[in-house]
Design an enzyme around this catalytic site. Sequence first.
Site, short mmCIF file in Angstrom:
data_model
loop_
_atom_site.label_atom_id
_atom_site.label_comp_id
_atom_site.label_asym_id
_atom_site.label_seq_id
_atom_site.Cartn_x
_atom_site.Cartn_y
_atom_site.Cartn_z
CG HIS A 47 46.90 32.94 40.71
ND1 HIS A 47 46.97 34.29 40.43
CD2 HIS A 47 45.82 32.79 41.53
CE1 HIS A 47 45.98 34.92 41.05
NE2 HIS A 47 45.26 34.04 41.73
CD GLU A 48 44.23 29.61 42.72
OE1 GLU A 48 44.04 29.90 43.93
OE2 GLU A 48 43.67 30.24 41.79
CG HIS A 55 45.65 32.97 46.45
ND1 HIS A 55 45.71 34.33 46.62
CD2 HIS A 55 44.93 32.76 45.30
CE1 HIS A 55 45.06 34.93 45.61
NE2 HIS A 55 44.58 33.99 44.79
CG HIS A 94 43.63 38.34 43.44
ND1 HIS A 94 42.28 38.12 43.49
CD2 HIS A 94 44.19 37.14 43.16
CE1 HIS A 94 42.04 36.84 43.25
NE2 HIS A 94 43.19 36.22 43.05
ZN LIG Z 1 43.73 34.25 43.04
#
Ligand SMILES: [Zn+2]
Length: 299
Positions: A253-254, A257, A263
């Site tokens: 997930h990170e 980014h 998101h």
């Molecule tokens: Zn996030």
Amino acid sequence: MAPSKASTLSLFTITTLLLLLLLPLLSHAASSFEYLNQVKGSRKGDNVQGILDVKKHLEKFGYLSGHSQNDDFDDQLESAIKTYQINYNLEATGRLDAKTVSNMMIPRCGVPDIINGTTSMISRKIQHHEGLTVSQYAFFPGNPKWPSSKYRLTYAFLQGTPNQAKDPVKRAFQTWANNTQFTFSQVEEYRTPDLTISFQRRDHGDRYPFDGRGGVTAHAFSPTDGRFHYDADEMWVVGSVNGGMDLQSIAVHEIGHLLGLDHSFVEDAIMYPYLNTATVKRNLKPDDIQGIKNLYNIK
Ligand SMILES: [Zn+2]
Ligand SMILES: *[C@@H]1O[C@H](CO)[C@@H](O)[C@H](O)[C@H]1NC(C)=O
Ligand SMILES: *[C@@H]1O[C@H](CO)[C@@H](O)[C@H](O)[C@H]1NC(C)=O
Ligand SMILES: [Zn+2]
């Protein structure tokens, strides 16, 4: 007389010591979003202790700005809650109903859902396929991304990174490499890596302090910043363990980014902000893949 007095005293001392030792453990056992429980059921017009904390919570994730500093459930809060409910496919009641509060209490990423009021649902790219919404990925405001001269990225683990985190993070990078034009190679910290991974706790010098066990679990910055922070106070594990957070799932997930994805509100997607403890979610989903391909114009 004397011996029994002494043993009473030592029993007292031991009990006190035990309590002092246990107290921090007991308070750690509760999630840092636990305060949300006391406002469950409240609605506009109420004044309940804890409402101010809810305002701060919603402000932190981008749903409110410049809120009143009291426990009044006002119009502004009601409208923020509605936006939150729409994002998460909850009934837009504007109340802190049980479903909304339970959703808010799940451990999550610290990156706000709405940044400078510009990444609301309205500005999100939504693609329709046979009448179904199939894509809700998002980019950061201004679509920051890595230039094509920077598709071979280097990363380093900063001092204090537990060894057990390194392989899961490596695998997470491989997952993104398998689906993009990027390559990732590990270098030593002194070689000024493009990306850095570290474990931080509480206030750690950026504007996003961590909050102890539970609550926010990690965050990362948009391109080309390169910083990815794990909250060191979580119970980090590899795999699905009761009460534990999977290092690799959070890393996938990170890294999204770090590469420029914000998101997504597709629950299945890697870029969905919430992840329960004991949950493993390590593979990119169509929404994530469409998002990264669109950002970098990959066919
Ligand atoms: Zn996030
Ligand atoms: C948000 O706005 C602030 C102040 O206007 C600005 O400094 C900041 O760079 C903006 N952040 C993003 C991600 O656009
Ligand atoms: C990446 O792709 C390779 C080759 O297809 C595969 O062996 C490997 O398991 C994949 N790794 C991950 C983490 O998805
Ligand atoms: Zn940080």
